[in-house]
Design a protein around this motif. Structure first.
Motif, mmCIF file in Angstrom:
data_model
loop_
_atom_site.group_PDB
_atom_site.id
_atom_site.type_symbol
_atom_site.label_atom_id
_atom_site.label_comp_id
_atom_site.label_asym_id
_atom_site.label_seq_id
_atom_site.Cartn_x
_atom_site.Cartn_y
_atom_site.Cartn_z
ATOM 1 N N ASP A 1 -7.790 1.867 2.753
ATOM 2 C CA ASP A 1 -6.298 2.502 3.385
ATOM 3 C C ASP A 1 -5.542 1.806 4.440
ATOM 4 O OD1 ASP A 1 -8.447 2.722 5.442
ATOM 5 O OD2 ASP A 1 -8.111 4.886 5.583
ATOM 6 N N ARG B 1 1.171 5.615 -0.521
ATOM 7 C CA ARG B 1 0.379 6.895 -0.332
ATOM 8 C C ARG B 1 1.427 7.931 -0.620
ATOM 9 N NH1 ARG B 1 -1.533 8.839 5.520
ATOM 10 N NH2 ARG B 1 0.772 9.568 5.717
ATOM 11 N N TYR C 1 -3.828 7.234 -2.971
ATOM 12 C CA TYR C 1 -3.368 5.799 -2.581
ATOM 13 C C TYR C 1 -3.145 4.799 -3.706
ATOM 14 C CZ TYR C 1 -4.554 6.993 2.381
ATOM 15 O OH TYR C 1 -4.450 7.366 3.928
ATOM 16 N N LEU D 1 0.897 -1.144 0.012
ATOM 17 C CA LEU D 1 -0.042 0.147 -0.110
ATOM 18 C C LEU D 1 0.904 1.227 0.011
ATOM 19 C CD1 LEU D 1 -2.630 1.554 0.244
ATOM 20 C CD2 LEU D 1 -2.763 1.240 2.649
ATOM 21 N N TYR E 1 -10.194 6.725 1.668
ATOM 22 C CA TYR E 1 -9.911 5.988 0.660
ATOM 23 C C TYR E 1 -10.206 4.470 1.165
ATOM 24 C CZ TYR E 1 -7.608 2.675 -2.700
ATOM 25 O OH TYR E 1 -7.581 1.884 -3.540
ATOM 26 N N TYR F 1 -4.546 13.098 0.190
ATOM 27 C CA TYR F 1 -3.619 11.953 0.060
ATOM 28 C C TYR F 1 -4.116 10.924 -1.184
ATOM 29 C CZ TYR F 1 -1.946 12.679 4.731
ATOM 30 O OH TYR F 1 -1.185 13.126 5.776
#
Length: 176
Positions: free
Chosen positions: A161, A104, A120, A102, A158, A118
Protein backbone atom coordinates in the motif's frame (compact mmCIF):
# COMPACT_ATOMS: atom_id res chain seq x y z
CA UNK A 1 4.82 52.42 -17.68
CA UNK A 2 6.06 50.29 -14.76
CA UNK A 3 2.62 48.67 -14.36
CA UNK A 4 2.53 47.79 -18.07
CA UNK A 5 6.01 46.29 -17.84
CA UNK A 6 5.01 44.23 -14.77
CA UNK A 7 1.90 42.93 -16.56
CA UNK A 8 3.99 41.93 -19.58
CA UNK A 9 6.57 40.20 -17.37
CA UNK A 10 3.82 38.33 -15.53
CA UNK A 11 2.27 37.13 -18.80
CA UNK A 12 5.66 35.99 -20.08
CA UNK A 13 6.30 33.99 -16.91
CA UNK A 14 2.91 32.29 -17.21
CA UNK A 15 3.51 31.42 -20.87
CA UNK A 16 7.03 30.09 -20.25
CA UNK A 17 5.97 27.94 -17.29
CA UNK A 18 3.07 26.41 -19.21
CA UNK A 19 5.32 25.57 -22.17
CA UNK A 20 8.02 24.09 -19.94
CA UNK A 21 5.59 21.72 -18.27
CA UNK A 22 3.24 20.90 -21.15
CA UNK A 23 2.05 17.41 -20.28
CA UNK A 24 -1.31 15.86 -21.04
CA UNK A 25 -4.07 17.53 -22.94
CA UNK A 26 -5.43 19.69 -20.11
CA UNK A 27 -2.97 21.28 -17.63
CA UNK A 28 -5.89 22.25 -15.37
CA UNK A 29 -6.78 18.57 -14.86
CA UNK A 30 -3.35 17.35 -13.68
CA UNK A 31 -3.50 15.49 -10.36
CA UNK A 32 0.08 14.12 -10.24
CA UNK A 33 3.14 15.58 -11.94
CA UNK A 34 4.57 16.65 -14.17
CA UNK A 35 7.59 14.56 -13.15
CA UNK A 36 10.87 14.84 -15.04
CA UNK A 37 11.58 11.64 -16.99
CA UNK A 38 15.23 11.32 -18.03
CA UNK A 39 14.40 8.32 -20.24
CA UNK A 40 13.28 10.80 -22.93
CA UNK A 41 14.70 14.11 -24.15
CA UNK A 42 12.88 16.83 -22.19
CA UNK A 43 10.61 14.06 -20.94
CA UNK A 44 7.81 14.47 -18.40
CA UNK A 45 5.09 12.17 -17.14
CA UNK A 46 1.83 13.32 -15.62
CA UNK A 47 -1.56 12.02 -14.57
CA UNK A 48 -4.79 13.92 -15.12
CA UNK A 49 -8.51 13.50 -14.61
CA UNK A 50 -10.77 12.98 -17.58
CA UNK A 51 -13.36 15.76 -17.95
CA UNK A 52 -15.94 13.78 -15.92
CA UNK A 53 -13.34 13.15 -13.14
CA UNK A 54 -14.11 9.41 -13.14
CA UNK A 55 -11.01 8.13 -14.92
CA UNK A 56 -7.32 9.07 -14.78
CA UNK A 57 -5.08 9.33 -17.85
CA UNK A 58 -1.31 8.70 -17.79
CA UNK A 59 0.63 10.90 -20.26
CA UNK A 60 4.22 11.08 -21.46
CA UNK A 61 5.48 14.29 -23.06
CA UNK A 62 8.92 14.63 -24.67
CA UNK A 63 10.90 16.12 -27.55
CA UNK A 64 11.58 14.02 -30.64
CA UNK A 65 13.10 14.70 -34.05
CA UNK A 66 9.50 15.28 -35.23
CA UNK A 67 8.89 17.91 -32.54
CA UNK A 68 7.04 17.81 -29.23
CA UNK A 69 5.20 14.57 -28.45
CA UNK A 70 2.33 14.19 -26.00
CA UNK A 71 1.34 10.52 -25.77
CA UNK A 72 -1.42 8.89 -23.79
CA UNK A 73 0.20 5.86 -22.12
CA UNK A 74 -2.77 4.37 -20.24
CA UNK A 75 -6.19 5.12 -18.79
CA UNK A 76 -7.17 3.99 -15.29
CA UNK A 77 -10.92 3.50 -15.28
CA UNK A 78 -13.71 4.14 -12.82
CA UNK A 79 -14.75 0.86 -11.20
CA UNK A 80 -17.52 1.28 -8.61
CA UNK A 81 -15.69 4.46 -7.60
CA UNK A 82 -13.26 6.97 -9.13
CA UNK A 83 -9.65 5.80 -9.26
CA UNK A 84 -7.02 7.56 -7.14
CA UNK A 85 -3.30 7.74 -8.00
CA UNK A 86 -1.68 7.10 -4.63
CA UNK A 87 1.99 6.98 -5.62
CA UNK A 88 4.18 7.32 -8.71
CA UNK A 89 7.89 6.52 -8.75
CA UNK A 90 10.72 5.13 -10.86
CA UNK A 91 12.17 1.73 -9.93
CA UNK A 92 14.24 -0.94 -11.65
CA UNK A 93 12.44 -4.11 -12.71
CA UNK A 94 14.76 -6.79 -14.08
CA UNK A 95 17.41 -4.01 -14.26
CA UNK A 96 15.19 -1.84 -16.50
CA UNK A 97 14.15 1.59 -15.18
CA UNK A 98 10.35 1.54 -14.95
CA UNK A 99 7.51 3.84 -13.98
CA UNK A 100 5.52 2.28 -11.13
CA UNK A 101 2.01 3.48 -10.26
CA UNK A 102 -0.05 2.59 -7.18
CA UNK A 103 -3.79 2.97 -7.76
CA UNK A 104 -6.66 2.79 -5.27
CA UNK A 105 -10.43 2.60 -5.50
CA UNK A 106 -12.79 3.28 -2.55
CA UNK A 107 -15.05 0.25 -3.05
CA UNK A 108 -16.78 -0.27 0.36
CA UNK A 109 -17.84 -3.89 -0.16
CA UNK A 110 -19.04 -6.12 2.64
CA UNK A 111 -19.34 -9.90 2.56
CA UNK A 112 -19.64 -12.47 5.38
CA UNK A 113 -18.87 -9.88 8.06
CA UNK A 114 -15.72 -8.64 6.33
CA UNK A 115 -15.57 -5.09 5.01
CA UNK A 116 -13.46 -4.20 1.98
CA UNK A 117 -12.92 -0.42 2.09
CA UNK A 118 -10.26 -0.12 -0.64
CA UNK A 119 -8.98 -2.03 -3.64
CA UNK A 120 -5.35 -1.47 -4.71
CA UNK A 121 -3.46 -2.22 -7.89
CA UNK A 122 0.21 -1.75 -8.82
CA UNK A 123 1.17 -1.25 -12.47
CA UNK A 124 4.69 -0.96 -13.88
CA UNK A 125 5.69 0.35 -17.30
CA UNK A 126 8.95 -0.15 -19.26
CA UNK A 127 10.27 2.37 -21.76
CA UNK A 128 10.06 1.51 -25.44
CA UNK A 129 10.92 3.60 -28.50
CA UNK A 130 7.98 6.02 -28.42
CA UNK A 131 6.76 5.76 -24.85
CA UNK A 132 5.92 3.20 -22.22
CA UNK A 133 4.30 -0.22 -22.33
CA UNK A 134 2.71 -2.10 -19.46
CA UNK A 135 5.08 -4.77 -18.13
CA UNK A 136 3.70 -5.73 -14.71
CA UNK A 137 0.20 -5.74 -13.29
CA UNK A 138 -2.12 -8.08 -11.42
CA UNK A 139 -2.72 -10.20 -14.55
CA UNK A 140 0.98 -11.11 -14.54
CA UNK A 141 1.55 -11.14 -10.75
CA UNK A 142 -1.54 -11.59 -8.55
CA UNK A 143 0.27 -9.99 -5.57
CA UNK A 144 0.12 -6.63 -7.36
CA UNK A 145 -3.56 -6.20 -6.49
CA UNK A 146 -5.66 -6.70 -3.41
CA UNK A 147 -8.01 -5.31 -0.80
CA UNK A 148 -7.68 -3.58 2.51
CA UNK A 149 -9.97 -5.50 4.86
CA UNK A 150 -11.73 -4.76 8.11
CA UNK A 151 -13.21 -7.38 10.44
CA UNK A 152 -14.42 -6.72 13.99
CA UNK A 153 -12.90 -3.23 13.81
CA UNK A 154 -9.45 -4.69 12.95
CA UNK A 155 -7.99 -3.28 9.75
CA UNK A 156 -5.62 -5.38 7.66
CA UNK A 157 -3.85 -3.23 5.09
CA UNK A 158 -3.05 -4.38 1.59
CA UNK A 159 0.63 -5.49 1.80
CA UNK A 160 1.80 -3.19 -1.03
CA UNK A 161 0.00 0.00 0.00
CA UNK A 162 2.96 2.39 -0.31
CA UNK A 163 6.07 3.01 -2.42
CA UNK A 164 8.55 1.62 0.13
CA UNK A 165 6.74 -1.73 0.36
CA UNK A 166 6.34 -1.93 -3.42
CA UNK A 167 10.06 -1.21 -4.01
CA UNK A 168 11.02 -3.92 -1.54
CA UNK A 169 8.65 -6.41 -3.20
CA UNK A 170 9.94 -5.58 -6.68
CA UNK A 171 13.57 -5.93 -5.54
CA UNK A 172 12.88 -9.32 -3.93
CA UNK A 173 10.86 -10.68 -6.87
CA UNK A 174 12.20 -8.90 -9.95
CA UNK A 175 15.78 -7.99 -9.03
CA UNK A 176 17.46 -4.64 -9.45
Amino acid sequence: MIISFMKLLFLLLICISSVAYACGDNPNAIIQGPFKDDSFENGYICFQHTPDKRDVEFYLSYESKDGPQNNLVDVFFYSDAPVEVMSVFFAPINTVKSVVVLLRWNVNYEMNGIEYPYYYEVKAYHKHDNGYELKLNSSIDAQLAGYQTKRNSKIISYPLDNAKKIKQYLTENYGT
